[in-house]
Design an enzyme around this catalytic site. Structure first.
Site, PDB file in Angstrom:
ATOM      1  N   ASP A 205      40.530  33.214  38.427  1.00 24.95           N
ATOM      2  CA  ASP A 205      39.925  32.735  37.180  1.00 24.95           C
ATOM      3  C   ASP A 205      40.343  31.289  36.952  1.00 24.95           C
ATOM      4  OD1 ASP A 205      38.703  32.676  34.495  1.00 24.95           O
ATOM      5  OD2 ASP A 205      38.685  34.851  34.709  1.00 24.95           O
ATOM      6  N   HIS A 275      34.258  30.552  35.953  1.00 26.68           N
ATOM      7  CA  HIS A 275      35.662  31.004  35.994  1.00 26.68           C
ATOM      8  C   HIS A 275      36.324  30.632  37.325  1.00 26.68           C
ATOM      9  CE1 HIS A 275      35.736  33.145  32.163  1.00 26.68           C
ATOM     10  NE2 HIS A 275      34.524  33.581  32.430  1.00 26.68           N
ATOM     11  N   GLU A 339      29.649  34.391  32.081  1.00 30.38           N
ATOM     12  CA  GLU A 339      30.048  33.173  31.384  1.00 30.38           C
ATOM     13  C   GLU A 339      30.020  31.940  32.292  1.00 30.38           C
ATOM     14  OE1 GLU A 339      32.947  35.075  27.993  1.00 30.38           O
ATOM     15  OE2 GLU A 339      33.849  34.755  29.970  1.00 30.38           O
TER      16      GLU A 339
HETATM   17  C1  ACM Z   1      33.982  39.160  30.395  1.00 26.94           C
HETATM   18  O1  ACM Z   1      34.631  39.732  29.493  1.00 26.94           O
HETATM   19  N1  ACM Z   1      33.844  37.857  30.391  1.00 26.94           N
HETATM   20  C2  ACM Z   1      33.371  39.914  31.452  1.00 26.94           C
END
Ligand code: ACM
Ligand code: ZN
Length: 553
Positions: A205, A275, A339
């Protein structure tokens, strides 16, 4: 001097006798009403079977898996009662009287199903597979009383059981905070106790890359470390303390083996194209702007993601996945997809060139950049498919036109899961309410350790139904199961992980195993304290208030 010499051993002997004496006559009784509640518990007439240290655990000669099951059962019985049972390889025809026998029966109809039979003469745990036997062992284990004794009386019974869902998951984020091998193994132990079979392991991440990749050593040398961590929910204060860590490939293999011994498959998540700051900090050429980038010391979503206009990015992803596939033998690789802001792609000449060269055009609400994410995901999906693997991705993928061989993880709510199933995707249900265990367990959270926000009480978890009521019958098989997620922005140590998941995992286990019509919250609450005795025995932290206030809104 001499008297002292004599006195001390004498005192020791007296103490030992004082401890041992009350034990000598201790007898307790098993109770099969455990969590999750088995499908059927049919009492049988007859006297109790007496489990003592004279019993053996029989398993079929030469079967390594059953031998390991026997060893686990022996360890569990000793942990709970102090009774030591030896294990013994036997031929099926051998007299099993007085003992516990582990056996396989291909005629059972569920791969993970089992039968636990207790008669006055002995105990038999039978599964269609060794995994089924393992779940039968968990049931036997949870039926035992916790506390040192010399005899446990087991009432005669036939227990038959099989899980409702094939996918019974827990997730663990080891990027935002890093947890060592022993902590991950204990997490797997906790999962095994709750009958769960998939660990979704979030390994990369923005805040840290945690898996050693031999071809790209900077991923862990640079991407595994941040200069400091913001305090609280993105305050202006950063602790300035270098923080990080990663798992070597040898450690990963050890953990994967440890999980497999407990019939748990680990699904690694390499989150892409967003991420990815850990990787960008290590190899800035992977980004649209070329950086420089830093491993993030705060929480949230960053605009800096992989540049998918560059072929070198695709080469990188394939190289990383080659090593990931070597480490994780399961069918699924989770490729994230959540995201991913597209602002860099809008500005990047190479990403725009890719859009144009691939003939990608905006369609209705789907921008060209959204479909570029779909194109990228499809490349990865095909690459993994060539190697016999399948992808799981977060529900954002539904907006990117990926084909239905992608399994969707429904997190923004339950609706994307139902939508995905209607489109023909397999689906795993992990809607943030109530399946995010990094959320608070009460609305009165003033005395709680800092958490992400939100609220999922024990009762809310219990009541969650993964299959939408209006999902047509012919699409229901697409809902593979449910999972709870544990994001660790605000979780810094193992007791805090345990506090967030226990006892909510007990409620999750019950919905993963029981048919909806068999669920009964009041009854669950009467069975839960005995499971909690096992948490206490192992020294696991749990939220005690949930036992008396399971729905404190
Ligand atoms: C997430 O909680 N961004 C998958
Ligand atoms: Zn780009």
């Amino acid at each position: 001097m001499q008297t002292k010499h004599l006195l001390f051993p004498l005192l020791l002997l007296l103490c030992a006798l004082a401890v041992a004496m009350p034990m000598a006559s201790q007898t307790s009784r098993a109770d099969y009403r455990i969590v999750p509640l088995p499908d059927r518990i049919d009492g049988v007439k007859g006297s109790d079977f007496r489990l003592t240290g004279n019993c053996l655990i029989n398993y079929s000669t030469g079967n390594r898996e059953m031998e390991r099951n026997a060893q686990m059962l022996s360890q569990y019985v000793e942990d709970l009662t102090g009774i030591h049972l030896s294990i013994r390889p036997t031929l099926a025809s051998k007299d099993q009287a007085g003992n516990i026998t582990l056996a396989l029966d291909p005629s059972l109809n569920n791969d993970e199903g089992y039968r636990l039979t207790v008669t006055p003469r002995g105990v038999e745990v039978t599964g269609k597979t060794a995994a089924g036997v393992f779940y039968g062992i968990q049931t036997l284990r949870k039926s035992l009383p916790v506390g040192t004794c010399t005899t446990v009386n087991l009432p005669p019974v036939q227990v038959t059981d099989s899980p409702r869902f094939v996918y019974r998951g827990m997730h663990l984020d080891c990027s935002r905070h890093f947890f060592g091998v022993e902590t991950v193994k204990r997490y797997l132990d906790i999962m095994a106790l709750h009958g769960m079979n998939r660990l979704h392991w979030h390994l990369t991440d923005d805040q840290g890359w945690r898996v050693e990749i031999k071809k790209y050593p900077r991923l862990t040398e640079v991407g595994g470390w941040r200069d400091g961590t913001v305090l609280g929910h993105n305050s202006a204060v950063n602790d300035g303390i270098r923080y990080g860590g990663y798992y070597t490939q040898e450690e990963i293999k050890d953990i994967v083996r440890y999980a497999a011994d407990r019939y748990i498959t680990i699904i690694p998540e390499i989150d892409m194209p967003g991420h990815m700051l850990g990787a960008l900090a290590a190899y800035p050429y992977l980004g649209c702007t070329g950086g420089p980038y830093k491993v993030w010391g705060q929480w949230g979503v960053t605009d800096d993601i992989l540049c998918v206009g560059k072929d070198i990015t695709l080469d990188f992803v394939k190289d990383v996945l080659d090593e990931v596939m070597q480490l994780f033998p399961g069918e699924y690789i989770h490729i994230g997809g959540d995201e991913s802001p597209r602002v860099r792609w809008q500005q990047c000449p190479l990403c725009q060139e890719r859009i144009s060269n691939e003939g990608i055009r905006a369609q209705g609400k789907q921008s060209a950049e959204a479909l570029l994410q779909g194109w990228f995901t499809t490349q990865v999906q095909h690459y993994l498919a060539e190697h016999g693997r399948r992808i799981i991705g977060w529900d954002e993928l539904l907006g990117c036109d990926v084909d239905t061989t992608a399994t969707i993880m429904s997190w923004t709510g339950a609706e994307p899961g139902a939508k995905g199933a209607k489109l023909g995707h397999d689906v795993i249900m992990t809607p943030n309410t109530p399946m995010y265990f990094d959320h608070y367990q009460t609305k009165n959270y003033w005395n709680e350790p800092t958490a992400f926000g939100g609220c999922a009480t024990l009762k809310m978890v219990y009541d969650f139904e993964p299959v939408a009521a209006d999902l047509p019958a012919e699409m229901r098989h697409h809902i593979l199961g449910a999972q709870a997620n544990v994001w660790t922005e605000y979780i810094t140590c193992e007791p805090q992980i345990q506090y967030q998941i226990l006892p909510r995992m007990a409620a999750l286990a019950e919905l993963q195993w029981l048919q909806p019509e068999d669920k009964d919250f009041q009854d669950f609450m009467t069975r839960l304290p005995r499971l909690v005795e096992i948490y206490k025995l192992y020294g696991w932290t749990y939220r005690a208030r949930s036992l008396t206030h399971p729905d404190e809104q």
